[in-house]
Motif scaffolding. Structure first.
Motif, short mmCIF file in Angstrom:
data_model
loop_
_atom_site.label_atom_id
_atom_site.label_comp_id
_atom_site.label_asym_id
_atom_site.label_seq_id
_atom_site.Cartn_x
_atom_site.Cartn_y
_atom_site.Cartn_z
N LEU A 172 -12.27 12.45 62.72
CA LEU A 172 -12.55 13.68 63.45
C LEU A 172 -12.63 14.89 62.52
O LEU A 172 -12.53 16.02 62.96
N GLY A 173 -12.80 14.63 61.25
CA GLY A 173 -12.94 15.73 60.29
C GLY A 173 -11.60 16.18 59.74
O GLY A 173 -11.23 15.87 58.61
N SER A 174 -10.85 16.93 60.55
CA SER A 174 -9.55 17.44 60.11
C SER A 174 -8.45 16.40 60.23
O SER A 174 -7.39 16.53 59.64
N HIS A 175 -8.69 15.35 61.02
CA HIS A 175 -7.68 14.30 61.19
C HIS A 175 -8.36 13.01 61.66
O HIS A 175 -9.56 13.01 61.95
N THR A 176 -7.58 11.96 61.71
CA THR A 176 -8.10 10.65 62.12
C THR A 176 -7.49 10.24 63.45
O THR A 176 -6.28 10.36 63.65
N LEU A 177 -8.33 9.79 64.36
CA LEU A 177 -7.87 9.29 65.65
C LEU A 177 -7.72 7.78 65.56
O LEU A 177 -8.65 7.07 65.17
N PHE A 178 -6.51 7.30 65.91
CA PHE A 178 -6.25 5.86 65.92
C PHE A 178 -6.24 5.36 67.36
O PHE A 178 -5.47 5.86 68.19
N ILE A 179 -7.09 4.42 67.66
CA ILE A 179 -7.12 3.78 68.98
C ILE A 179 -6.38 2.45 68.83
O ILE A 179 -6.80 1.59 68.05
N CYS A 180 -5.28 2.32 69.57
CA CYS A 180 -4.37 1.19 69.32
C CYS A 180 -4.20 0.31 70.55
O CYS A 180 -4.44 0.72 71.69
N GLU A 181 -3.72 -0.89 70.27
CA GLU A 181 -3.37 -1.85 71.31
C GLU A 181 -1.85 -1.97 71.36
O GLU A 181 -1.19 -2.07 70.31
N LEU A 182 -1.30 -1.94 72.57
CA LEU A 182 0.15 -2.06 72.72
C LEU A 182 0.59 -3.49 72.45
O LEU A 182 0.09 -4.44 73.06
N VAL A 183 1.54 -3.63 71.53
CA VAL A 183 2.05 -4.95 71.16
C VAL A 183 3.42 -5.20 71.79
O VAL A 183 3.70 -6.27 72.32
#
Length: 255
Positions: free
Chosen positions: A72-83
């Motif tokens: 996202l430019g200024s930061h990174t978006l992490f899309i995660c799976e619940l373990v």
């Protein structure tokens, strides 16, 4: 670390948390220091994925596996799976509002200027500032009330005109007569709602002003079918937003 390992833990901070927890994990970067190196061992545990999670001042934790990253430019978006996850306590979570009101240290008064203005110091960073005079802070509200008073005079005049239209005989055709009354009535209602919006700042009054303004054109306007349809859709969207996208506190009126 999250990008390198592809996994992480998230600890949910509870209302039992102290400011030290926020300071330790929020005021320094994991790129520069190992945040758990000098953190009390009794205050955290390690989950099955080998990553620590905080047990003091929290009410739950989630173990997550990264499925996708978005730059996202200024930061990174992490899309995660619940373990995995675990509830640690029944204490309510600390919202941002709760943090601001109950956990974050309040500024302290450290002196006054020659003009008698209070000098405040932030207990977190040490920054000092001079508080503005009360009349400056209250000026916007005062001006809003003046505008509301002026509009109220206009509403009173409109209501008088409406009464005259209803009570007196007119040479206008019946449909023009009814339309004239509706226009005057809608204008009065819209201004009344606008006054409420100025005096009582709430999402409810804003939504109502928009709905009445759109409805006015729908009832008394002479528009093409497409424009009428657009107005109907807009009203439906506003009503849907009011019902599904806001919390009750968004409609609380501020005095």
């Amino acid at each position: 670390m999250v990008k390198a390992t592809g996994q992480c833990n998230i600890s949910v901070i509870s209302q039992d948390a102290t400011f030290d927890l926020f300071k330790h994990f929020g005021f320094q970067s994991g790129r520069d220091v190992d945040k758990f190196a000098d953190y009390p061992a009794a205050n955290y545990q390690t989950s099955e994925n080998g990553i620590p999670y905080i047990t003091v001042g929290t009410n739950a934790y989630f173990s997550l596996k990264v499925k996708q990253t978005v730059d996202l430019g200024s930061h990174t978006l992490f899309i995660c799976e619940l373990v995995a996850m675990e509830v640690l306590s029944d204490t309510a979570s600390a919202t941002y509002e709760y943090y601001q009101s109950n956990i974050k240290p309040k500024p302290e008064a450290v002196g006054t200027t020659p003009k008698g203005e209070t000098i405040w110091r932030c207990r977190i960073c040490g920054y000092e500032w001079v508080e503005a005079h009360d009349f400056i802070l209250k000026m916007p509200s005062f001006l809003e009330k003046i505008v509301a008073a002026i509009l109220l005079v206009g509403v009173a005049y409109s209501c008088i005109q409406l009464g005259i239209h209803v009570a007196s005989l007119t040479e206008l055709a019946f449909d023009e007569y009814i339309e004239d009354i509706l226009i005057t009535a809608f204008n009065a209602v819209i201004v009344i709602e606008f006054i409420r919006m100025l005096i009582k700042h709430s999402m409810n009054t804003i939504i109502e002003v928009l709905i009445f303004a759109i409805a006015r054109g729908l009832v008394v306007g002479h528009e093409a079918p497409l424009e009428t349809l657009i107005r109907i859709v807009c009203i439906a969207i506003l009503l849907a937003c009011r019902k599904y996208l806001f919390y009750e506190k968004d409609f609380e009126e501020e005095m």
